[in-house]
Motif scaffolding. Structure first.
Motif, PDB file in Angstrom:
ATOM      1  N   LEU A  96       0.824  -1.218   0.000  1.00 16.13           N
ATOM      2  CA  LEU A  96       0.000   0.000   0.000  1.00 16.13           C
ATOM      3  C   LEU A  96       0.859   1.269   0.000  1.00 16.13           C
ATOM      4  O   LEU A  96       0.504   2.266  -0.640  1.00 16.13           O
ATOM      5  N   ALA A  97       1.981   1.231   0.729  1.00 18.07           N
ATOM      6  CA  ALA A  97       2.868   2.392   0.744  1.00 18.07           C
ATOM      7  C   ALA A  97       3.484   2.615  -0.633  1.00 18.07           C
ATOM      8  O   ALA A  97       3.593   3.754  -1.100  1.00 18.07           O
ATOM      9  N   LEU A 143       1.178   4.306  -3.281  1.00 16.28           N
ATOM     10  CA  LEU A 143       0.962   5.753  -3.238  1.00 16.28           C
ATOM     11  C   LEU A 143       1.692   6.459  -4.376  1.00 16.28           C
ATOM     12  O   LEU A 143       1.207   7.461  -4.906  1.00 16.28           O
ATOM     13  N   GLY A 144       2.853   5.954  -4.758  1.00 12.66           N
ATOM     14  CA  GLY A 144       3.641   6.618  -5.787  1.00 12.66           C
ATOM     15  C   GLY A 144       3.758   5.840  -7.080  1.00 12.66           C
ATOM     16  O   GLY A 144       4.292   6.345  -8.060  1.00 12.66           O
ATOM     17  N   ASP A 172      -0.679   0.264  -9.035  1.00 10.30           N
ATOM     18  CA  ASP A 172      -0.948  -0.847  -8.107  1.00 10.30           C
ATOM     19  C   ASP A 172      -0.207  -2.117  -8.499  1.00 10.30           C
ATOM     20  O   ASP A 172       0.331  -2.829  -7.654  1.00 10.30           O
TER      21      ASP A 172
END
Length: 160
Positions: free
Chosen positions: A64-65, A68-69, A72
């Motif tokens: 998930l971290a 963010l960038g 997926d």
């Protein structure tokens, strides 16, 4: 004579009673030991299950971290590669000889596999071979007649 027969019967009865007491004592001791071992095994299993869930939660957090960038799919792929590398390192650490690739694994088509040394340790199915036969010399002495390894030229060679 009757008196000796009576004593023999008492001796047999005493031996039977002692054997029965010994069997019961051993049975009780084994039950207690297996109860302790069963409890220990259940605690290890519960610990392993909790560690598995903790690892899954950590992997999810890392994914998930990264998401963010990154897209997926890239975050999931990076997380999978990191977990695979960790699994490979742990597998190598668990092996007694370190993390050597087995014959045929990890070697390219033109590469040659290293020659493995015979296994050693308490589970060895056979003793290791000595590098030189017993009694044989590695280099013959100057002027000595050639002999077969392991034979004594001084002994007569008679066949029966």
């Amino acid at each position: 004579m009757d008196r000796l027969d009576h004593l023999e019967h008492l001796d047999k009865h005493l031996v039977d009673e002692l054997a029965q007491v010994a069997r019961e004592t051993v049975r009780d001791e084994l039950r207690e030991q297996t109860r302790k071992q069963r409890r220990t095994a259940m605690l290890y299993a519960a610990s392993g299950a909790a560690a598995l869930y903790a690892g899954a939660a950590l992997a999810l957090a890392v994914g998930l971290a990264l998401a963010l960038g990154l897209p997926d799919w890239a975050a999931a792929l990076i997380t999978a590669v990191v977990l695979g590398a960790v699994a490979y390192v742990l597998r190598g650490a668990a092996r007694p000889g370190g993390s050597r690739p087995e014959a045929g694994q990890g070697a390219g088509a033109g590469a040659t596999a290293p020659v493995a040394a015979p296994p050693t340790g308490p589970g060895t199915p056979y003793p290791p071979m000595p590098p030189v036969a017993p009694g044989a010399t590695s280099t013959p002495e100057p002027g000595a007649a050639p002999t077969r390894a392991g034979t004594d030229p001084e002994q007569p060679h008679h066949r029966a």
